[in-house]
Write a protein that holds these residues in place. Sequence first.
Motif, PDB file in Angstrom:
ATOM      1  N   GLY A 121       0.801  -1.218   0.000  1.00  0.00           N
ATOM      2  CA  GLY A 121       0.000   0.000   0.000  1.00  0.00           C
ATOM      3  C   GLY A 121       0.826   1.256   0.000  1.00  0.00           C
ATOM      4  N   THR A 122       2.112   1.130   0.395  1.00  0.00           N
ATOM      5  CA  THR A 122       2.987   2.298   0.454  1.00  0.00           C
ATOM      6  C   THR A 122       4.291   2.101  -0.299  1.00  0.00           C
ATOM      7  OG1 THR A 122       3.990   1.510   2.525  1.00  0.00           O
ATOM      8  CG2 THR A 122       2.069   2.959   2.706  1.00  0.00           C
ATOM      9  N   LYS A 123       4.613   0.883  -0.679  1.00  0.00           N
ATOM     10  CA  LYS A 123       5.891   0.637  -1.346  1.00  0.00           C
ATOM     11  C   LYS A 123       5.749  -0.409  -2.441  1.00  0.00           C
ATOM     12  CE  LYS A 123       7.425  -2.960   1.869  1.00  0.00           C
ATOM     13  NZ  LYS A 123       8.447  -3.412   2.832  1.00  0.00           N
ATOM     14  N   LEU A 124       6.666  -0.305  -3.408  1.00  0.00           N
ATOM     15  CA  LEU A 124       6.789  -1.267  -4.488  1.00  0.00           C
ATOM     16  C   LEU A 124       8.235  -1.739  -4.501  1.00  0.00           C
ATOM     17  CD1 LEU A 124       5.722  -2.605  -7.167  1.00  0.00           C
ATOM     18  CD2 LEU A 124       6.510  -0.538  -8.335  1.00  0.00           C
ATOM     19  N   GLN A 125       8.452  -3.052  -4.384  1.00  0.00           N
ATOM     20  CA  GLN A 125       9.807  -3.588  -4.353  1.00  0.00           C
ATOM     21  C   GLN A 125       9.961  -4.667  -5.425  1.00  0.00           C
ATOM     22  OE1 GLN A 125      11.458  -2.846   0.089  1.00  0.00           O
ATOM     23  NE2 GLN A 125      10.536  -4.842  -0.203  1.00  0.00           N
ATOM     24  N   LEU A 126      11.101  -4.664  -6.090  1.00  0.00           N
ATOM     25  CA  LEU A 126      11.396  -5.643  -7.130  1.00  0.00           C
ATOM     26  C   LEU A 126      12.792  -6.197  -6.894  1.00  0.00           C
ATOM     27  CD1 LEU A 126      10.113  -2.813  -8.566  1.00  0.00           C
ATOM     28  CD2 LEU A 126       9.812  -4.436 -10.449  1.00  0.00           C
ATOM     29  N   GLY A 127      12.966  -7.484  -7.203  1.00  0.00           N
ATOM     30  CA  GLY A 127      14.273  -8.096  -7.081  1.00  0.00           C
ATOM     31  C   GLY A 127      14.418  -9.261  -8.036  1.00  0.00           C
ATOM     32  N   VAL A 128      15.658  -9.515  -8.442  1.00  0.00           N
ATOM     33  CA  VAL A 128      15.967 -10.618  -9.352  1.00  0.00           C
ATOM     34  C   VAL A 128      16.820 -11.642  -8.609  1.00  0.00           C
ATOM     35  CG1 VAL A 128      17.114 -11.292 -11.490  1.00  0.00           C
ATOM     36  CG2 VAL A 128      15.867  -9.121 -11.379  1.00  0.00           C
ATOM     37  N   GLY A 129      16.439 -12.907  -8.700  1.00  0.00           N
ATOM     38  CA  GLY A 129      17.194 -13.972  -8.054  1.00  0.00           C
ATOM     39  C   GLY A 129      16.990 -15.280  -8.768  1.00  0.00           C
ATOM     40  N   ASP A 130      17.744 -16.307  -8.300  1.00  0.00           N
ATOM     41  CA  ASP A 130      17.635 -17.612  -8.964  1.00  0.00           C
ATOM     42  C   ASP A 130      16.669 -18.559  -8.262  1.00  0.00           C
ATOM     43  OD1 ASP A 130      18.992 -18.442  -6.697  1.00  0.00           O
ATOM     44  OD2 ASP A 130      20.904 -18.796  -7.721  1.00  0.00           O
ATOM     45  N   GLY A 131      16.088 -18.154  -7.127  1.00  0.00           N
ATOM     46  CA  GLY A 131      15.115 -18.983  -6.436  1.00  0.00           C
ATOM     47  C   GLY A 131      15.718 -20.102  -5.613  1.00  0.00           C
ATOM     48  N   ARG A 132      17.052 -20.206  -5.579  1.00  0.00           N
ATOM     49  CA  ARG A 132      17.702 -21.280  -4.816  1.00  0.00           C
ATOM     50  C   ARG A 132      18.323 -20.795  -3.516  1.00  0.00           C
ATOM     51  NH1 ARG A 132      19.564 -22.366 -10.088  1.00  0.00           N
ATOM     52  NH2 ARG A 132      21.615 -21.494  -9.581  1.00  0.00           N
ATOM     53  N   VAL A 188       9.030 -10.583   1.142  1.00  0.00           N
ATOM     54  CA  VAL A 188       7.983 -10.838   0.142  1.00  0.00           C
ATOM     55  C   VAL A 188       8.599 -10.995  -1.251  1.00  0.00           C
ATOM     56  CG1 VAL A 188       5.904  -9.935  -0.976  1.00  0.00           C
ATOM     57  CG2 VAL A 188       6.193  -9.705   1.491  1.00  0.00           C
ATOM     58  N   VAL A 189       9.612 -10.209  -1.555  1.00  0.00           N
ATOM     59  CA  VAL A 189      10.288 -10.339  -2.850  1.00  0.00           C
ATOM     60  C   VAL A 189      10.939 -11.711  -2.971  1.00  0.00           C
ATOM     61  CG1 VAL A 189      12.185  -9.473  -4.271  1.00  0.00           C
ATOM     62  CG2 VAL A 189      10.636  -7.870  -3.129  1.00  0.00           C
ATOM     63  N   HIS A 190      11.626 -12.162  -1.917  1.00  0.00           N
ATOM     64  CA  HIS A 190      12.216 -13.511  -1.943  1.00  0.00           C
ATOM     65  C   HIS A 190      11.128 -14.571  -2.153  1.00  0.00           C
ATOM     66  CE1 HIS A 190      16.319 -12.465  -1.010  1.00  0.00           C
ATOM     67  NE2 HIS A 190      15.968 -11.802   0.061  1.00  0.00           N
ATOM     68  N   GLY A 191       9.998 -14.388  -1.480  1.00  0.00           N
ATOM     69  CA  GLY A 191       8.906 -15.344  -1.639  1.00  0.00           C
ATOM     70  C   GLY A 191       8.306 -15.315  -3.028  1.00  0.00           C
ATOM     71  N   ALA A 192       8.193 -14.128  -3.605  1.00  0.00           N
ATOM     72  CA  ALA A 192       7.660 -14.024  -4.969  1.00  0.00           C
ATOM     73  C   ALA A 192       8.592 -14.712  -5.962  1.00  0.00           C
ATOM     74  CB  ALA A 192       7.462 -12.559  -5.342  1.00  0.00           C
ATOM     75  N   ILE A 193       9.894 -14.571  -5.753  1.00  0.00           N
ATOM     76  CA  ILE A 193      10.858 -15.286  -6.598  1.00  0.00           C
ATOM     77  C   ILE A 193      10.684 -16.793  -6.430  1.00  0.00           C
ATOM     78  CG2 ILE A 193      13.319 -15.793  -6.889  1.00  0.00           C
ATOM     79  CD1 ILE A 193      13.841 -12.823  -6.225  1.00  0.00           C
ATOM     80  N   GLY A 194      10.512 -17.233  -5.170  1.00  0.00           N
ATOM     81  CA  GLY A 194      10.269 -18.651  -4.923  1.00  0.00           C
ATOM     82  C   GLY A 194       8.994 -19.142  -5.569  1.00  0.00           C
ATOM     83  N   LEU A 195       7.967 -18.301  -5.553  1.00  0.00           N
ATOM     84  CA  LEU A 195       6.701 -18.650  -6.200  1.00  0.00           C
ATOM     85  C   LEU A 195       6.900 -18.855  -7.695  1.00  0.00           C
ATOM     86  CD1 LEU A 195       3.583 -18.861  -5.741  1.00  0.00           C
ATOM     87  CD2 LEU A 195       3.468 -16.430  -6.327  1.00  0.00           C
ATOM     88  N   ALA A 196       7.656 -17.962  -8.317  1.00  0.00           N
ATOM     89  CA  ALA A 196       7.936 -18.096  -9.753  1.00  0.00           C
ATOM     90  C   ALA A 196       8.764 -19.337 -10.033  1.00  0.00           C
ATOM     91  CB  ALA A 196       8.655 -16.850 -10.263  1.00  0.00           C
ATOM     92  N   ALA A 197       9.734 -19.622  -9.164  1.00  0.00           N
ATOM     93  CA  ALA A 197      10.638 -20.750  -9.392  1.00  0.00           C
ATOM     94  C   ALA A 197       9.934 -22.094  -9.291  1.00  0.00           C
ATOM     95  CB  ALA A 197      11.798 -20.695  -8.394  1.00  0.00           C
TER      96      ALA A 197
END
Length: 349
Positions: A9-20, A330-339
Amino acid sequence: MFLGIEIGGTKLQLGVGDGRRPELAAWQRLDIDARRGAEGILAQIQRAAGGLIQRFPVTRIGIGFGGPVDTASGRVLLSHQVDGWQDFELAAWCHRTLGVHAMLGNDCDSAALAEARFGAGAGKQTVFYVTVGTGIGGGFVKQGILHGAGRPAAAEIGHLRPGLDADRPAVTVESLASGPGIAAAAKACARGAVGWPLRAESPSGPLGSGTRDSRSATAERTEQADRRELVELAGGDLENLTAKLVGQAAAGGNRLAIGVLERACQVLGWAIAQMITLLAPEIVVVGGGVSLLGEEMFFAPLRQAVQRYVFPPLVGAYEIVPAALGEWVVVHGAIGLAAEQRGVPEGPA
């Protein structure tokens, strides 16, 4: 590589990782202007995510959204903080706009997945995650897999109704034990709407015993003095009183604040005990802004309340620990979700 996006609601965060592992090759944090609505946030995502996709070989996108979502369709149901998200097909928008397949999850579920895989729950077979902040949410991970995929809601511990008389949707654990719930109770005490001192039933609990010395030093305080202190901490306006300020007052021996926190921990502890009785997780990981009140003010009284209400054979068969991954969870979790979405195509759409 995978792109994780957190939309709050107040922030937008993005990150790139390999999910491992919990490491980010690149990351960005942007402030959200809620007045611009969903359209403004989408424009920010298009610019920031587009730049990261150009720099890294992103094959899938995971999104942790701060509000209820339909994971099966990739659709946001609504946001309680920003207008314009109702029934918005966010995964399809990402696919269409960014040219990469995307999957959508709730932000708390994403955080649960991250803490189970990389954080405080790493190595455990069953992990329940609770976030206590502006709201209270939960997520359950078993053997590395998030429970509840495709369901309208799951693990919503904050929406438990505490007691048979709590027959209205607004009367929830979240309404009593979240940051705003704690602040509201303290305001009511400061205004004299609630009796003093407001305390949980066990006056010898961890929060009480941990502040015994300060209580002895302030034994002759009056109710009015405690009220005045809360008003002063809020800068003269009780509308500015927050859970963090209540914690500061409690640490200093303010009996109104102590009672408010004890009651909140009792309510949350009751809810966690019901969850443990049903699911028997090995570990309960607790994050969010209210948990930052620390061991004495939060975790110790919370553990005592859980032990008081949990099914007796399960006493001692679980751990309750602080979250480990900080603001990027949450960003780490979103990467895990994609992986983990192995059935979803990789690469450009």
